[in-house]
Design a protein around this motif. Structure first.
Motif, PDB file in Angstrom:
ATOM      1  N   GLY A   1       0.462  -1.434   0.051  1.00  0.00           N
ATOM      2  CA  GLY A   1      -0.345   0.026  -0.309  1.00  0.00           C
ATOM      3  C   GLY A   1       0.859   1.667  -0.774  1.00  0.00           C
ATOM      4  N   ALA A   2       2.209   0.875  -0.131  1.00  0.00           N
ATOM      5  CA  ALA A   2       3.360   2.258  -0.361  1.00  0.00           C
ATOM      6  C   ALA A   2       3.536   2.847  -1.379  1.00  0.00           C
ATOM      7  N   CYS A   3       3.596   2.005  -2.980  1.00  0.00           N
ATOM      8  CA  CYS A   3       4.295   2.334  -3.791  1.00  0.00           C
ATOM      9  C   CYS A   3       5.293   3.211  -3.948  1.00  0.00           C
ATOM     10  N   GLU A   4       4.337   4.176  -4.053  1.00  0.00           N
ATOM     11  CA  GLU A   4       4.852   5.637  -4.696  1.00  0.00           C
ATOM     12  C   GLU A   4       5.681   6.243  -3.374  1.00  0.00           C
ATOM     13  N   GLU A   5       6.772   4.919  -1.956  1.00  0.00           N
ATOM     14  CA  GLU A   5       7.308   5.630  -1.950  1.00  0.00           C
ATOM     15  C   GLU A   5       8.461   4.321  -1.180  1.00  0.00           C
ATOM     16  N   GLY A   6       8.374   3.143  -2.110  1.00  0.00           N
ATOM     17  CA  GLY A   6       9.029   1.930  -2.200  1.00  0.00           C
ATOM     18  C   GLY A   6      10.593   2.173  -2.894  1.00  0.00           C
ATOM     19  N   PRO A   7      10.869   0.958  -3.188  1.00  0.00           N
ATOM     20  CA  PRO A   7      11.340  -0.694  -2.333  1.00  0.00           C
ATOM     21  C   PRO A   7      10.652  -0.457  -0.897  1.00  0.00           C
ATOM     22  N   ASN A   8       9.844  -1.354  -0.738  1.00  0.00           N
ATOM     23  CA  ASN A   8       9.196  -0.829   0.646  1.00  0.00           C
ATOM     24  C   ASN A   8       9.305  -2.370   1.368  1.00  0.00           C
ATOM     25  N   ILE A   9      10.036  -2.308   2.565  1.00  0.00           N
ATOM     26  CA  ILE A   9       9.786  -4.182   3.202  1.00  0.00           C
ATOM     27  C   ILE A   9       9.736  -3.906   5.042  1.00  0.00           C
ATOM     28  N   LYS A  10       8.765  -4.547   5.610  1.00  0.00           N
ATOM     29  CA  LYS A  10       8.268  -4.883   6.301  1.00  0.00           C
ATOM     30  C   LYS A  10       9.407  -6.007   6.970  1.00  0.00           C
ATOM     31  N   VAL A  11       9.499  -5.749   8.503  1.00  0.00           N
ATOM     32  CA  VAL A  11      10.394  -7.016   9.407  1.00  0.00           C
ATOM     33  C   VAL A  11       8.739  -6.690  10.266  1.00  0.00           C
ATOM     34  N   VAL A  12       7.886  -7.661  10.318  1.00  0.00           N
ATOM     35  CA  VAL A  12       7.223  -8.521  10.865  1.00  0.00           C
ATOM     36  C   VAL A  12       7.444  -7.801  12.419  1.00  0.00           C
ATOM     37  N   GLY A  13       6.756  -7.696  13.189  1.00  0.00           N
ATOM     38  CA  GLY A  13       6.811  -7.835  14.684  1.00  0.00           C
ATOM     39  C   GLY A  13       7.590  -5.859  14.866  1.00  0.00           C
ATOM     40  N   GLY A  14       8.452  -5.333  13.849  1.00  0.00           N
ATOM     41  CA  GLY A  14       9.244  -4.083  13.429  1.00  0.00           C
ATOM     42  C   GLY A  14       9.037  -3.219  12.910  1.00  0.00           C
ATOM     43  N   ASP A  15       9.885  -2.764  12.290  1.00  0.00           N
ATOM     44  CA  ASP A  15       9.877  -1.191  11.703  1.00  0.00           C
ATOM     45  C   ASP A  15       9.572  -1.615  10.069  1.00  0.00           C
ATOM     46  N   PHE A  16       9.162  -0.554   9.264  1.00  0.00           N
ATOM     47  CA  PHE A  16       8.917  -0.797   8.389  1.00  0.00           C
ATOM     48  C   PHE A  16       9.634  -0.021   7.290  1.00  0.00           C
ATOM     49  N   TYR A  17      10.837  -0.139   6.632  1.00  0.00           N
ATOM     50  CA  TYR A  17      11.003   0.708   5.951  1.00  0.00           C
ATOM     51  C   TYR A  17      10.486   0.801   3.795  1.00  0.00           C
ATOM     52  N   HIS A  18      11.235   2.228   4.196  1.00  0.00           N
ATOM     53  CA  HIS A  18      10.495   2.549   2.619  1.00  0.00           C
ATOM     54  C   HIS A  18      11.899   3.147   1.904  1.00  0.00           C
ATOM     55  N   GLY A  19      11.866   3.181   0.403  1.00  0.00           N
ATOM     56  CA  GLY A  19      13.407   3.211  -0.262  1.00  0.00           C
ATOM     57  C   GLY A  19      14.235   2.824  -0.022  1.00  0.00           C
ATOM     58  N   VAL A  20      13.891   1.781   0.527  1.00  0.00           N
ATOM     59  CA  VAL A  20      15.369   0.629   0.439  1.00  0.00           C
ATOM     60  C   VAL A  20      16.235   0.250  -0.855  1.00  0.00           C
ATOM     61  N   THR A  21      16.779   0.360  -0.322  1.00  0.00           N
ATOM     62  CA  THR A  21      18.000   0.198  -1.398  1.00  0.00           C
ATOM     63  C   THR A  21      18.838  -0.998  -1.420  1.00  0.00           C
ATOM     64  N   LEU A  22      20.160  -1.606  -1.548  1.00  0.00           N
ATOM     65  CA  LEU A  22      20.396  -2.784  -0.935  1.00  0.00           C
ATOM     66  C   LEU A  22      21.659  -2.604  -0.139  1.00  0.00           C
ATOM     67  N   ALA A  23      22.234  -1.244  -0.107  1.00  0.00           N
ATOM     68  CA  ALA A  23      22.983  -0.430   1.138  1.00  0.00           C
ATOM     69  C   ALA A  23      21.976  -0.012   2.208  1.00  0.00           C
ATOM     70  N   VAL A  24      20.632  -0.943   2.238  1.00  0.00           N
ATOM     71  CA  VAL A  24      20.241  -0.747   3.689  1.00  0.00           C
ATOM     72  C   VAL A  24      20.498  -2.112   4.335  1.00  0.00           C
ATOM     73  N   LEU A  25      20.206  -3.175   3.599  1.00  0.00           N
ATOM     74  CA  LEU A  25      19.321  -4.328   4.059  1.00  0.00           C
ATOM     75  C   LEU A  25      20.567  -4.346   5.576  1.00  0.00           C
ATOM     76  N   PRO A  26      21.640  -4.105   6.337  1.00  0.00           N
ATOM     77  CA  PRO A  26      22.047  -4.472   7.087  1.00  0.00           C
ATOM     78  C   PRO A  26      21.815  -4.689   8.063  1.00  0.00           C
ATOM     79  N   MET A  27      21.185  -2.819   8.127  1.00  0.00           N
ATOM     80  CA  MET A  27      21.021  -2.306   9.039  1.00  0.00           C
ATOM     81  C   MET A  27      19.594  -3.164   9.224  1.00  0.00           C
ATOM     82  N   ILE A  28      18.328  -3.491   8.224  1.00  0.00           N
ATOM     83  CA  ILE A  28      17.581  -4.513   8.763  1.00  0.00           C
ATOM     84  C   ILE A  28      18.096  -5.524   9.130  1.00  0.00           C
ATOM     85  N   LEU A  29      18.660  -6.283   8.947  1.00  0.00           N
ATOM     86  CA  LEU A  29      19.359  -7.875   8.897  1.00  0.00           C
ATOM     87  C   LEU A  29      19.675  -7.655  10.491  1.00  0.00           C
ATOM     88  N   GLN A  30      20.120  -6.513  10.507  1.00  0.00           N
ATOM     89  CA  GLN A  30      20.817  -5.924  11.903  1.00  0.00           C
ATOM     90  C   GLN A  30      19.263  -5.836  13.200  1.00  0.00           C
TER      91      GLN A  30
END
Length: 83
Positions: free
Chosen positions: A49-78
């Motif tokens: 529901g937020a394609c205008e802000e994407g790519p979007n990734i959600k950690v279930v039970g955690g944060d919702f990230y917008h405008g995600v790039t490969l460089a941000v994945l380590p932070m999400i995995l952390q």
């Protein structure tokens, strides 16, 4: 088990979409990482529901990230590791 969801919506109308902005590459990268982490599940979703802000990734039970790039994945995995 920790779950990360990735929007892979592709709008055929040409409007902004997560897939058009690279979310399928992000999903594949996360899926490759999950192969070596048995407690990590990656789910591709058709829309968050937020394609205008994407790519979007959600950690279930955690944060919702917008405008995600490969460089941000380590932070999400952390975040997942800290859960």
């Amino acid at each position: 088990m920790k779950t990360i969801t990735v929007c892979v919506n592709r709008r055929l109308s040409g409007r902004a979409s997560c897939a058009a902005r690279g979310s399928e590459t992000l999903a594949q990268a996360l899926e490759n990482i999950a192969l070596s982490q048995p407690n990590l599940r990656i789910m591709r979703l058709p829309c968050m529901g937020a394609c205008e802000e994407g790519p979007n990734i959600k950690v279930v039970g955690g944060d919702f990230y917008h405008g995600v790039t490969l460089a941000v994945l380590p932070m999400i995995l952390q975040e997942v590791g800290d859960g």
